[in-house]
Motif scaffolding. Structure first.
Motif, PDB file in Angstrom:
ATOM      1  N   LEU A  12       0.684  -1.204   0.050  1.00 44.57           N
ATOM      2  CA  LEU A  12       0.098   0.060  -0.112  1.00 44.57           C
ATOM      3  C   LEU A  12       0.853   1.314  -0.045  1.00 44.57           C
ATOM      4  CD1 LEU A  12      -2.764  -0.957   2.449  1.00 44.57           C
ATOM      5  CD2 LEU A  12      -3.051  -0.647  -0.140  1.00 44.57           C
ATOM      6  N   ALA A  13       2.010   1.324   0.793  1.00 39.55           N
ATOM      7  CA  ALA A  13       2.870   2.451   0.736  1.00 39.55           C
ATOM      8  C   ALA A  13       3.419   2.713  -0.507  1.00 39.55           C
ATOM      9  CB  ALA A  13       3.883   2.225   1.761  1.00 39.55           C
ATOM     10  N   MET A  14       3.937   1.805  -1.188  1.00 36.14           N
ATOM     11  CA  MET A  14       4.410   1.750  -2.697  1.00 36.14           C
ATOM     12  C   MET A  14       3.356   2.344  -3.570  1.00 36.14           C
ATOM     13  SD  MET A  14       7.691   0.943  -2.953  1.00 36.14           S
ATOM     14  CE  MET A  14       7.835   0.152  -4.466  1.00 36.14           C
ATOM     15  N   ALA A  15       2.155   1.967  -3.433  1.00 36.82           N
ATOM     16  CA  ALA A  15       0.967   2.403  -4.381  1.00 36.82           C
ATOM     17  C   ALA A  15       0.743   3.701  -4.124  1.00 36.82           C
ATOM     18  CB  ALA A  15      -0.301   1.488  -4.007  1.00 36.82           C
ATOM     19  N   ILE A  16       0.671   4.192  -2.713  1.00 35.86           N
ATOM     20  CA  ILE A  16       0.348   5.514  -2.540  1.00 35.86           C
ATOM     21  C   ILE A  16       1.324   6.454  -2.854  1.00 35.86           C
ATOM     22  CG2 ILE A  16       0.099   7.244  -0.683  1.00 35.86           C
ATOM     23  CD1 ILE A  16      -1.416   4.734   0.967  1.00 35.86           C
ATOM     24  N   PHE A  17       2.609   6.073  -2.697  1.00 34.34           N
ATOM     25  CA  PHE A  17       3.819   7.041  -2.960  1.00 34.34           C
ATOM     26  C   PHE A  17       3.969   7.197  -4.604  1.00 34.34           C
ATOM     27  CE2 PHE A  17       8.160   7.460  -4.602  1.00 34.34           C
ATOM     28  CZ  PHE A  17       8.674   8.553  -3.894  1.00 34.34           C
ATOM     29  N   TRP A  18       3.839   5.952  -5.240  1.00 33.66           N
ATOM     30  CA  TRP A  18       4.005   6.218  -6.711  1.00 33.66           C
ATOM     31  C   TRP A  18       2.730   6.939  -7.493  1.00 33.66           C
ATOM     32  CZ3 TRP A  18       8.508   6.491  -8.545  1.00 33.66           C
ATOM     33  CH2 TRP A  18       9.685   6.067  -8.075  1.00 33.66           C
ATOM     34  N   SER A  19       1.570   6.764  -6.735  1.00 31.97           N
ATOM     35  CA  SER A  19       0.555   7.562  -7.418  1.00 31.97           C
ATOM     36  C   SER A  19       0.491   8.974  -7.286  1.00 31.97           C
ATOM     37  CB  SER A  19      -0.718   7.337  -6.571  1.00 31.97           C
ATOM     38  OG  SER A  19      -0.796   7.602  -5.277  1.00 31.97           O
ATOM     39  N   THR A  20       1.381   9.362  -6.473  1.00 34.43           N
ATOM     40  CA  THR A  20       1.828  10.878  -6.332  1.00 34.43           C
ATOM     41  C   THR A  20       2.972  11.230  -7.149  1.00 34.43           C
ATOM     42  OG1 THR A  20       3.448  10.543  -4.700  1.00 34.43           O
ATOM     43  CG2 THR A  20       1.205  10.819  -3.778  1.00 34.43           C
ATOM     44  N   GLN A  21       3.619  10.264  -7.992  1.00 35.24           N
ATOM     45  CA  GLN A  21       4.906  10.704  -8.628  1.00 35.24           C
ATOM     46  C   GLN A  21       4.307  10.537 -10.140  1.00 35.24           C
ATOM     47  OE1 GLN A  21       7.843  11.401  -7.083  1.00 35.24           O
ATOM     48  NE2 GLN A  21       6.566  11.457  -5.297  1.00 35.24           N
ATOM     49  N   LEU A  23       2.377   8.118 -13.494  1.00 33.59           N
ATOM     50  CA  LEU A  23       2.484   6.857 -14.229  1.00 33.59           C
ATOM     51  C   LEU A  23       4.064   6.583 -14.934  1.00 33.59           C
ATOM     52  CD1 LEU A  23       1.078   4.299 -15.290  1.00 33.59           C
ATOM     53  CD2 LEU A  23       0.252   5.503 -17.244  1.00 33.59           C
ATOM     54  N   PHE A  24       4.352   7.734 -15.695  1.00 35.41           N
ATOM     55  CA  PHE A  24       5.585   7.389 -16.214  1.00 35.41           C
ATOM     56  C   PHE A  24       6.779   7.138 -15.059  1.00 35.41           C
ATOM     57  CE2 PHE A  24       9.690   8.902 -18.236  1.00 35.41           C
ATOM     58  CZ  PHE A  24       9.741   8.043 -19.269  1.00 35.41           C
ATOM     59  N   SER A  25       6.700   7.863 -14.015  1.00 29.32           N
ATOM     60  CA  SER A  25       7.591   7.520 -13.056  1.00 29.32           C
ATOM     61  C   SER A  25       7.553   6.300 -12.452  1.00 29.32           C
ATOM     62  CB  SER A  25       7.821   8.486 -11.717  1.00 29.32           C
ATOM     63  OG  SER A  25       8.198   9.860 -12.607  1.00 29.32           O
ATOM     64  N   ALA A  26       6.387   5.868 -12.213  1.00 28.87           N
ATOM     65  CA  ALA A  26       6.193   4.520 -11.697  1.00 28.87           C
ATOM     66  C   ALA A  26       6.492   3.460 -12.445  1.00 28.87           C
ATOM     67  CB  ALA A  26       4.606   4.497 -11.337  1.00 28.87           C
ATOM     68  N   PHE A  27       6.291   3.732 -13.902  1.00 28.57           N
ATOM     69  CA  PHE A  27       6.667   2.515 -14.793  1.00 28.57           C
ATOM     70  C   PHE A  27       8.132   2.149 -15.059  1.00 28.57           C
ATOM     71  CE2 PHE A  27       7.818   1.557 -19.066  1.00 28.57           C
ATOM     72  CZ  PHE A  27       7.252   0.104 -19.246  1.00 28.57           C
ATOM     73  N   ILE A  28       8.849   3.630 -14.870  1.00 27.57           N
ATOM     74  CA  ILE A  28      10.330   3.522 -14.722  1.00 27.57           C
ATOM     75  C   ILE A  28      10.835   2.702 -13.653  1.00 27.57           C
ATOM     76  CG2 ILE A  28      12.412   4.830 -14.841  1.00 27.57           C
ATOM     77  CD1 ILE A  28      11.182   4.968 -17.450  1.00 27.57           C
ATOM     78  N   HIS A  29      10.098   2.871 -12.665  1.00 30.96           N
ATOM     79  CA  HIS A  29      10.405   2.174 -11.221  1.00 30.96           C
ATOM     80  C   HIS A  29      10.363   0.788 -11.359  1.00 30.96           C
ATOM     81  CE1 HIS A  29      11.532   1.557  -6.970  1.00 30.96           C
ATOM     82  NE2 HIS A  29      10.594   1.067  -6.723  1.00 30.96           N
ATOM     83  N   LEU A  30       9.034   0.354 -11.818  1.00 30.66           N
ATOM     84  CA  LEU A  30       8.841  -0.941 -12.094  1.00 30.66           C
ATOM     85  C   LEU A  30       9.854  -1.734 -12.798  1.00 30.66           C
ATOM     86  CD1 LEU A  30       6.794  -3.423 -11.737  1.00 30.66           C
ATOM     87  CD2 LEU A  30       5.503  -2.488 -13.580  1.00 30.66           C
ATOM     88  N   VAL A  31      10.304  -0.974 -13.965  1.00 36.30           N
ATOM     89  CA  VAL A  31      11.217  -1.619 -14.878  1.00 36.30           C
ATOM     90  C   VAL A  31      12.493  -1.905 -14.165  1.00 36.30           C
ATOM     91  CG1 VAL A  31      12.825  -1.232 -16.943  1.00 36.30           C
ATOM     92  CG2 VAL A  31      10.223  -0.702 -17.187  1.00 36.30           C
ATOM     93  N   ALA A  32      13.177  -0.879 -13.347  1.00 35.23           N
ATOM     94  CA  ALA A  32      14.099  -0.996 -12.631  1.00 35.23           C
ATOM     95  C   ALA A  32      14.054  -1.986 -11.620  1.00 35.23           C
ATOM     96  CB  ALA A  32      14.599   0.317 -11.975  1.00 35.23           C
ATOM     97  N   THR A  33      12.753  -2.391 -11.173  1.00 34.29           N
ATOM     98  CA  THR A  33      12.772  -3.423 -10.221  1.00 34.29           C
ATOM     99  C   THR A  33      12.919  -4.752 -10.813  1.00 34.29           C
ATOM    100  OG1 THR A  33      11.107  -1.908  -8.786  1.00 34.29           O
ATOM    101  CG2 THR A  33      11.001  -4.312  -8.238  1.00 34.29           C
ATOM    102  N   GLY A  97      -4.352   7.151 -10.834  1.00 37.65           N
ATOM    103  CA  GLY A  97      -4.777   5.670 -10.624  1.00 37.65           C
ATOM    104  C   GLY A  97      -3.988   4.634 -11.180  1.00 37.65           C
ATOM    105  N   LEU A  98      -3.448   4.901 -12.338  1.00 41.13           N
ATOM    106  CA  LEU A  98      -2.491   3.708 -13.059  1.00 41.13           C
ATOM    107  C   LEU A  98      -1.222   3.820 -12.405  1.00 41.13           C
ATOM    108  CD1 LEU A  98      -3.709   4.456 -16.824  1.00 41.13           C
ATOM    109  CD2 LEU A  98      -4.079   2.635 -15.371  1.00 41.13           C
ATOM    110  N   ALA A  99      -0.798   4.941 -11.888  1.00 42.21           N
ATOM    111  CA  ALA A  99       0.533   5.143 -11.180  1.00 42.21           C
ATOM    112  C   ALA A  99       0.570   4.030  -9.672  1.00 42.21           C
ATOM    113  CB  ALA A  99       0.931   6.391 -10.909  1.00 42.21           C
ATOM    114  N   GLY A 100      -0.744   4.346  -9.135  1.00 45.08           N
ATOM    115  CA  GLY A 100      -0.810   3.547  -7.891  1.00 45.08           C
ATOM    116  C   GLY A 100      -0.910   1.965  -8.325  1.00 45.08           C
ATOM    117  N   VAL A 105       2.243  -3.196  -8.091  1.00 45.01           N
ATOM    118  CA  VAL A 105       3.190  -4.205  -8.674  1.00 45.01           C
ATOM    119  C   VAL A 105       4.544  -4.119  -8.257  1.00 45.01           C
ATOM    120  CG1 VAL A 105       3.691  -5.274 -10.842  1.00 45.01           C
ATOM    121  CG2 VAL A 105       1.575  -4.434 -10.565  1.00 45.01           C
ATOM    122  N   SER A 106       5.014  -2.980  -8.190  1.00 43.03           N
ATOM    123  CA  SER A 106       6.508  -2.786  -7.833  1.00 43.03           C
ATOM    124  C   SER A 106       6.567  -3.232  -6.221  1.00 43.03           C
ATOM    125  CB  SER A 106       6.834  -1.439  -7.923  1.00 43.03           C
ATOM    126  OG  SER A 106       7.055  -1.289  -9.442  1.00 43.03           O
TER     127      SER A 106
END
Length: 574
Positions: A12-21, A23-33, A97-100, A105-106
């Motif tokens: 939940l913390a990861m979902a909330i944090f990346w929802s504020t960053q 979709l693009f930033s969340a996707f880049i982090h997912l790829v890095a993960t 929403g999509l970023a969250g 997933v990350s």
């Protein structure tokens, strides 16, 4: 419950944090993960075995996964931030929403890698109350019967992560030795890794490659030949999880206690079924994992050796010798071929196995340490297979030599038996851990049992034989007070049995049988202090016994108390 909450909070913390960053930033982090996880699993084995096993021992497998993952993720995030300086803006509702969702997933993958890594720490069978599997009867894995543990997570991050990277290893991140084929059900393997501490919280969970080797592999197709030793044949026919057409695979291993290696724990080797698995190749797909249905140790001098079947989660092979040969027996489907022997995450290639055939019982006999049974000859079924099968000599107790040196006690006789001097009632043994008519551990003075009493013996560790000594005070001219036994010049005050190779064995139990019939029973892992024995309190009619567990076939040479020695010419199991 605790682990469920921790996993849920992280996701939940990861979902909330990346929802504020966004979709693009969340996707880049997912790829890095994903990339960091792929790198971590790719270098896991070589880093652990090549760099970490010796200095970190029990922490090696956890560190070998978590450290590369953390370093790779940090480096990739730094590089991505430097290379990609901007961000993409989408409609706020979709962006957040999509970023969250992507952040969640990350979070699942991050939590999964962390949980898998932590699962390879020596933390006991249950990790914060979470234990997905245990060894059940006849070498099967299944959910624990203990209601106090959690068998599944609300968000099964360990299984989801293991399945994701297993799939990736055979597709986008494929290699010639993919994780998905070599480490099937990695989440289960992590749980199996810790089960080793069910038997002993201090037992080693790692194996150094230099301390274990596979000496021989033998495969039998179809029905078992008549020459297979009787105990093994009986167990396979009646109890083992075999099917028509199963192949019987015998893997003979050699173990050696080397200096500065952690395969043996304080000179003792303990191998529960989950630490000695066979990996077999089906016609397609990942390797299949098989637990042994039993094992047999090649004897040192005895012409026969018992077969021990895996009958519950207390079954395990063990040895106190500096070198030991153990043959593990597996039953696998006929369409699978044995590929690896895996012990404590160490995978050993088996090579091309020899094919057995009816009439080739001499080879099976050699592997199991038993003479071949001629056609038409009826084998000895012994006391039946099972975790507590231990050859116990029914003959009269053998005498020992006269003591040389001073001590407060001496041995009167020696015999192979795990029997109590007298039966006790389970209802009266509230201070003892009792199971199936055997005392497992504890200390208590127990009243004499009546005719209905059922507890009659001390639990014998699987693969060993219990040897019982009757002890007595020295004669007046030889005796020393118990309190000064430890101060005898050159002696350490310990009492022990020593074999012809110099291996020392210490008592697991003592029983003081009093003249009135009550018994003071003490059972634990090790007893060796002569000052703790009630030698000075024995009255007329009292008897004192010490029980020692040791491998079958040993030749005992002497009984030692401090500097006092008594000659013992006794072959264990004969």
């Amino acid at each position: 419950m605790i682990l469920n909450i921790l996993v849920l909070v992280l996701v939940l913390a990861m979902a909330i944090f990346w929802s504020t960053q966004g979709l693009f930033s969340a996707f880049i982090h997912l790829v890095a993960t994903v990339v960091a996880g792929a790198i971590a699993f790719a270098v896991w084995e070589p880093v652990t075995l090549g760099l970490l096993l010796d200095p970190l021992t029990s922490w090696a497998w956890a560190t070998g996964l978590l450290l590369p993952f953390a370093l790779a993720l940090i480096v990739l995030r730094i590089l991505s931030n430097k290379v990609i300086g901007g961000n993409l803006k989408l409609p706020s509702l979709a962006d957040q929403g999509l970023a969250g969702l992507v952040g969640a997933v990350s979070g699942v993958l991050t939590a999964g890698v962390c949980l898998l890594g932590v699962s390879f720490l020596p933390l006991g069978p249950a990790l914060l109350g979470y234990q997905p599997v245990e060894v059940q009867t006849t070498a099967r894995l299944g959910p624990p019967t203990n209601d106090a543990v959690t068998t599944s997570l609300w968000i099964p991050v360990d299984r989801l992560t293991a399945d994701f990277f297993a799939f990736a290893s055979t597709h986008g991140f494929s290699s010639h030795r993919p994780l998905g084929l070599l480490r099937p059900d990695l989440d289960e393997a992590a749980a199996r890794f810790r089960i080793g501490q069910f038997y002993d919280p201090n037992a080693s969970l790692v194996a150094n490659p230099s301390t274990v080797a596979v000496e021989a592999v033998r495969v039998y197709d179809g029905e078992l030949p008549a020459e297979v030793p009787a105990l093994l044949g009986q167990f396979i026919a009646e109890s083992a999880p075999t099917r028509n057409g199963d192949r019987l695979v015998l893997v003979t291993t050699r173990w050696e206690a080397l200096k500065d290696t952690a395969t043996f724990d304080e000179g003792i080797l303990r191998l529960p079924p989950v630490q000695t698995v066979l990996l077999a190749a089906p016609p397609a797909g990942p390797l299949a994992m098989h637990l042994p249905v039993g094992w047999s140790k090649k004897p040192v001098t005895s012409s026969t050796a018992a077969f021990y079947g895996v009958v519950d989660n207390r079954s395990y092979a063990s040895s106190e010798l500096p070198e030991e040969t153990i043959t593990f027996v597996y039953a696998i489907p006929e369409n699978q071929d044995p590929v690896y022997f895996e012990t404590r995450m160490l995978r050993i290639p088996l090579g091309e196995p020899e094919q057995g055939a009816a009439g080739d019982g001499a080879v099976v006999a050699d592997l199991l340490g038993e003479p071949a049974i001629e056609a038409g000859e009826e084998g000895d079924a012994g006391g039946g297979p099972g975790v507590n099968v231990s050859p116990q000599n029914a003959a009269a107790a053998a005498a020992v030599g006269e003591p040389v040196g001073n001590a407060a006690l001496k041995a009167l006789s020696i015999e192979a038996t795990n029997r109590l001097p007298g039966r006790i009632s389970i209802n009266a043994a509230s201070g003892l851990d009792v199971e199936e008519k055997e005392v497992i551990s504890g200390r208590q003075n127990v009243q004499k049992g009546d005719r209905t009493a059922t507890v009659d013996s001390i639990r014998t560790p699987p693969g060993q034989v219990m040897v019982r000594l009757e002890l007595s005070p020295m004669s007046t001219s030889q005796a020393l007070p118990t309190r000064v036994v430890a101060k005898v010049a050159g002696g350490d005050g310990r009492y022990k049995l020593v074999d012809t190779r110099g291996n020392e064995f210490f008592a697991r139990a003592t029983v003081w049988q009093k003249d009135a019939g009550e018994q003071e029973i003490h059972v634990t892992d090790r007893l060796d202090n002569a000052a703790d024995l009630p030698i000075n309190r024995l009255q007329d009619g009292d008897r004192l016994f010490a029980y020692f567990a040791m491998p079958d076939g040993l030749v005992l040479d002497r009984f030692v108390v401090g500097t006092m020695e008594q000659d013992v010419d006794f072959t264990v199991g004969e």
